[in-house]
Design a protein around this motif. Structure first.
Motif, PDB file in Angstrom:
ATOM      1  N   VAL A 184     -23.923  46.158 144.693  1.00  0.00           N
ATOM      2  CA  VAL A 184     -23.905  47.590 144.376  1.00  0.00           C
ATOM      3  C   VAL A 184     -23.757  47.714 142.867  1.00  0.00           C
ATOM      4  N   LEU A 185     -24.747  48.334 142.232  1.00  0.00           N
ATOM      5  CA  LEU A 185     -24.784  48.442 140.774  1.00  0.00           C
ATOM      6  C   LEU A 185     -24.860  49.911 140.379  1.00  0.00           C
ATOM      7  N   GLY A 186     -23.890  50.359 139.533  1.00  0.00           N
ATOM      8  CA  GLY A 186     -23.925  51.734 139.060  1.00  0.00           C
ATOM      9  C   GLY A 186     -22.523  52.287 138.867  1.00  0.00           C
ATOM     10  N   ALA A 187     -22.430  53.599 138.712  1.00  0.00           N
ATOM     11  CA  ALA A 187     -21.138  54.281 138.555  1.00  0.00           C
ATOM     12  C   ALA A 187     -20.540  54.464 139.941  1.00  0.00           C
ATOM     13  N   ILE A 188     -19.506  53.677 140.269  1.00  0.00           N
ATOM     14  CA  ILE A 188     -19.030  53.598 141.650  1.00  0.00           C
ATOM     15  C   ILE A 188     -17.506  53.550 141.726  1.00  0.00           C
ATOM     16  N   ASP A 189     -16.989  53.956 142.888  1.00  0.00           N
ATOM     17  CA  ASP A 189     -15.568  53.835 143.209  1.00  0.00           C
ATOM     18  C   ASP A 189     -15.395  52.528 143.978  1.00  0.00           C
ATOM     19  N   GLU A 190     -14.828  51.532 143.314  1.00  0.00           N
ATOM     20  CA  GLU A 190     -14.762  50.188 143.898  1.00  0.00           C
ATOM     21  C   GLU A 190     -13.960  50.148 145.193  1.00  0.00           C
ATOM     22  N   ASP A 191     -12.824  50.818 145.222  1.00  0.00           N
ATOM     23  CA  ASP A 191     -11.980  50.791 146.421  1.00  0.00           C
ATOM     24  C   ASP A 191     -12.695  51.417 147.613  1.00  0.00           C
ATOM     25  N   GLN A 192     -13.395  52.520 147.375  1.00  0.00           N
ATOM     26  CA  GLN A 192     -14.127  53.186 148.447  1.00  0.00           C
ATOM     27  C   GLN A 192     -15.251  52.288 148.970  1.00  0.00           C
ATOM     28  N   LEU A 193     -15.922  51.586 148.058  1.00  0.00           N
ATOM     29  CA  LEU A 193     -16.999  50.680 148.464  1.00  0.00           C
ATOM     30  C   LEU A 193     -16.484  49.578 149.380  1.00  0.00           C
ATOM     31  N   VAL A 194     -15.401  48.945 148.958  1.00  0.00           N
ATOM     32  CA  VAL A 194     -14.841  47.842 149.746  1.00  0.00           C
ATOM     33  C   VAL A 194     -14.457  48.340 151.137  1.00  0.00           C
ATOM     34  N   LYS A 195     -13.806  49.479 151.185  1.00  0.00           N
ATOM     35  CA  LYS A 195     -13.377  50.039 152.466  1.00  0.00           C
ATOM     36  C   LYS A 195     -14.574  50.296 153.386  1.00  0.00           C
ATOM     37  N   GLN A 196     -15.646  50.851 152.805  1.00  0.00           N
ATOM     38  CA  GLN A 196     -16.792  51.226 153.635  1.00  0.00           C
ATOM     39  C   GLN A 196     -17.568  49.999 154.107  1.00  0.00           C
ATOM     40  N   PHE A 197     -17.755  49.024 153.225  1.00  0.00           N
ATOM     41  CA  PHE A 197     -18.525  47.842 153.632  1.00  0.00           C
ATOM     42  C   PHE A 197     -17.733  46.940 154.582  1.00  0.00           C
ATOM     43  N   LYS A 198     -16.414  47.032 154.565  1.00  0.00           N
ATOM     44  CA  LYS A 198     -15.617  46.271 155.527  1.00  0.00           C
ATOM     45  C   LYS A 198     -15.825  46.778 156.957  1.00  0.00           C
ATOM     46  N   GLU A 199     -16.376  47.990 157.067  1.00  0.00           N
ATOM     47  CA  GLU A 199     -16.670  48.547 158.391  1.00  0.00           C
ATOM     48  C   GLU A 199     -17.984  48.009 158.958  1.00  0.00           C
ATOM     49  N   PHE A 200     -18.766  47.311 158.141  1.00  0.00           N
ATOM     50  CA  PHE A 200     -19.988  46.684 158.649  1.00  0.00           C
ATOM     51  C   PHE A 200     -19.584  45.544 159.582  1.00  0.00           C
ATOM     52  N   SER A 201     -20.183  45.491 160.752  1.00  0.00           N
ATOM     53  CA  SER A 201     -19.729  44.551 161.790  1.00  0.00           C
ATOM     54  C   SER A 201     -20.390  43.178 161.686  1.00  0.00           C
ATOM     55  N   PHE A 202     -20.375  42.590 160.482  1.00  0.00           N
ATOM     56  CA  PHE A 202     -20.869  41.224 160.332  1.00  0.00           C
ATOM     57  C   PHE A 202     -19.836  40.243 160.872  1.00  0.00           C
ATOM     58  N   GLU A 203     -20.303  39.251 161.617  1.00  0.00           N
ATOM     59  CA  GLU A 203     -19.422  38.208 162.120  1.00  0.00           C
ATOM     60  C   GLU A 203     -19.334  37.083 161.095  1.00  0.00           C
ATOM     61  N   SER A 204     -18.253  36.316 161.170  1.00  0.00           N
ATOM     62  CA  SER A 204     -18.124  35.137 160.335  1.00  0.00           C
ATOM     63  C   SER A 204     -19.224  34.147 160.706  1.00  0.00           C
ATOM     64  N   ARG A 205     -19.779  33.454 159.699  1.00  0.00           N
ATOM     65  CA  ARG A 205     -20.817  32.468 159.988  1.00  0.00           C
ATOM     66  C   ARG A 205     -20.621  31.230 159.124  1.00  0.00           C
ATOM     67  N   LYS A 206     -20.898  30.071 159.712  1.00  0.00           N
ATOM     68  CA  LYS A 206     -20.850  28.802 158.990  1.00  0.00           C
ATOM     69  C   LYS A 206     -22.210  28.573 158.343  1.00  0.00           C
ATOM     70  N   LEU A 207     -22.217  28.184 157.085  1.00  0.00           N
ATOM     71  CA  LEU A 207     -23.467  27.996 156.367  1.00  0.00           C
ATOM     72  C   LEU A 207     -23.935  26.555 156.461  1.00  0.00           C
ATOM     73  N   LYS A 208     -25.221  26.392 156.678  1.00  0.00           N
ATOM     74  CA  LYS A 208     -25.804  25.054 156.689  1.00  0.00           C
ATOM     75  C   LYS A 208     -25.971  24.577 155.251  1.00  0.00           C
ATOM     76  N   GLN A 209     -25.477  23.390 154.974  1.00  0.00           N
ATOM     77  CA  GLN A 209     -25.590  22.843 153.624  1.00  0.00           C
ATOM     78  C   GLN A 209     -27.018  22.384 153.364  1.00  0.00           C
ATOM     79  N   LYS A 210     -27.597  22.905 152.306  1.00  0.00           N
ATOM     80  CA  LYS A 210     -28.969  22.553 151.960  1.00  0.00           C
ATOM     81  C   LYS A 210     -29.161  22.768 150.465  1.00  0.00           C
ATOM     82  N   ASP A 211     -29.883  21.852 149.830  1.00  0.00           N
ATOM     83  CA  ASP A 211     -30.157  22.020 148.403  1.00  0.00           C
ATOM     84  C   ASP A 211     -30.962  23.286 148.169  1.00  0.00           C
ATOM     85  N   LEU A 212     -30.606  24.029 147.138  1.00  0.00           N
ATOM     86  CA  LEU A 212     -31.323  25.260 146.797  1.00  0.00           C
ATOM     87  C   LEU A 212     -32.736  24.959 146.317  1.00  0.00           C
ATOM     88  N   PHE A 213     -32.865  23.981 145.430  1.00  0.00           N
ATOM     89  CA  PHE A 213     -34.155  23.721 144.807  1.00  0.00           C
ATOM     90  C   PHE A 213     -35.025  22.802 145.662  1.00  0.00           C
TER      91      PHE A 213
END
Length: 420
Positions: free
Chosen positions: A202-231
């Motif tokens: 999120v880029l711009g003139a924003i209320d950081e605390d409000q952003l964190v609170k709102q995005f924490k309501e997104f129902s993403f589950e915890s996920r384990k990342l597969k290790q892989k080279d980027l390049f």
């Protein structure tokens, strides 16, 4: 500021008063896989089109109008060994509005609806939407043949890369599209939500605390990342791959693919930027001046780097009868770089153009987020513009020559006019 919402899901807050809008970008990243590239491309189109709450394109556009003309879109791209699906929303900065309702909060709710409530019934994407977007994707695939430069570029990549994952463009291919159904795509969508690395910017003139609170309501589950080279590091060619194709065209395309050791923000990156700028990246480069201007052999001639896949592409638009001469001149320009036949003035001019290019990109909020994302992928940190410029300024002529000698031709694709 970066906050982990849950394992594998990060929120990156970039407060600034510079822009009149606030841009929200959500990136889903997964290991590149031939079996899923086309699914992700079609899914990108479906998510952009409608949702359960906004079941038609008209309803979705109407909601964007209610958000004071917010712009919303999706895209897919490759980052080395990964495939990235991006959703982006650009909304007006609230300080320019007189109303009290929070447009930013409503915009985040809109994205929440798009991501977690697609237009699905009984675990099937809406058939009418699915069929239409599938047809649109087919039309896009068919249109590539008409865009000769894009077509030549994609054909060169098929020659250049050995792995199907890398050969297939980020938008997928027509052959794989036929196998995708409403339910198979829905099940892949659920898998993507559960397993992809997610980065929210999120880029711009924003209320950081409000952003964190709102995005924490997104129902993403915890996920384990597969290790892989980027390049992705391409292998050098034992012999150069060559393909010639004839079509009814007015301007032939001759493209050349080179392996390079130039990877984003890594050891050779800055010298590589100077090498490419001098070789074919700018109007004062050797390709532009010698192939296009002096010899009048090409309508255009330029080079570009893919610094996540170790590839440099030289693109030319030429007269079909001049291909051998163009190849000879391009080869000569690389040899000139390898022997150091360029001046300190050339280097200075290229450094200035690279720095100006970066400064100009700061006016584009989308480019700022993309650069930040690439920084974090490659270095797990954010590099300042000042540090980038300092590293460019430090590059010496000897370093540029060294890079030039590590660049090797691997494949050429020539799209010629039909011989009658």
């Amino acid at each position: 500021m970066s906050i982990q919402l849950t394992e594998g899901v990060n929120l990156h807050i970039m407060p600034t008063e510079k822009y009149k809008t606030v841009r929200i970008v959500i990136k889903f990243r997964a290991p590149l896989d031939k079996k899923t590239i086309t699914k992700r491309a079609l899914l990108s189109s479906l998510l952009e089109t409608n949702s359960k709450k906004y079941p038609t394109q008209t309803a979705l556009r109407s909601e964007l109008s209610n958000l004071f003309g917010a712009s919303f879109g999706s895209s897919v791209t490759k980052k080395g060994a990964f495939h990235v699906l991006t959703l982006s929303l650009n909304v007006v900065n609230e300080k320019y509005l007189t109303m009290s309702d929070s447009i930013l909060a409503k915009s985040i709710d809109f994205l929440k609806e798009i991501i977690f409530n697609p237009n699905v019934t009984n675990e099937h994407f809406n058939q009418a939407t699915f069929v239409r977007e599938k047809e649109n994707l087919v039309d896009y695939y068919d249109s590539i043949t008409d865009d000769k430069q894009t077509y030549a570029n994609l054909e060169l990549q098929k020659l250049f890369f050995e792995e199907d994952d890398q050969k297939i463009p980020s938008i997928g291919i027509k052959e794989d599209l036929a196998e995708i159904t409403e339910d198979s795509l829905y099940h892949y969508y659920k898998k993507m939500l559960q397993q992809d690395q997610v980065d929210i910017y999120v880029l711009g003139a924003i209320d950081e605390d409000q952003l964190v609170k709102q995005f924490k309501e997104f129902s993403f589950e915890s996920r384990k990342l597969k290790q892989k080279d980027l390049f992705y590091t391409p292998s050098n060619a034992k012999e150069i791959k060559i393909k010639i194709e004839q079509q009814e065209i007015k301007q032939a395309k001759f493209n050349l693919g080179y392996t390079t050791p130039i990877f984003y923000l890594q050891e050779n990156y800055y010298a590589g930027q100077l090498f490419n700028g001098l070789f074919g990246g700018f109007p004062h480069s050797k390709l532009f001046v010698n192939v296009r201007e002096k010899e009048s052999l090409a309508y255009y001639a330029s080079s570009s780097l893919d610094t996540f896949r170790g590839m440099m592409i030289v693109q030319t638009g030429i007269d079909s009868k001049k291909m051998e001469k163009v190849k000879e001149i391009v080869t000569l320009q690389l040899k000139e770089m390898q022997t150091g036949n360029f001046t300190e003035e050339d280097i200075y001019q290229t450094k200035q153009m690279l720095k100006n290019q970066l400064l100009q990109s700061e006016d584009n909020s989308s480019a700022v987020i993309e650069r930040t994302y690439s920084n974090q992928l490659a270095k797990n940190t954010i590099m300042s513009i000042e540090e980038w410029m300092e590293n460019i300024e430090k590059v010496t002529k000897e370093e540029i020559i060294g890079i030039a000698n590590l660049v090797h031709l691997k494949a050429t694709f020539f799209l010629s006019e039909e011989v009658k």
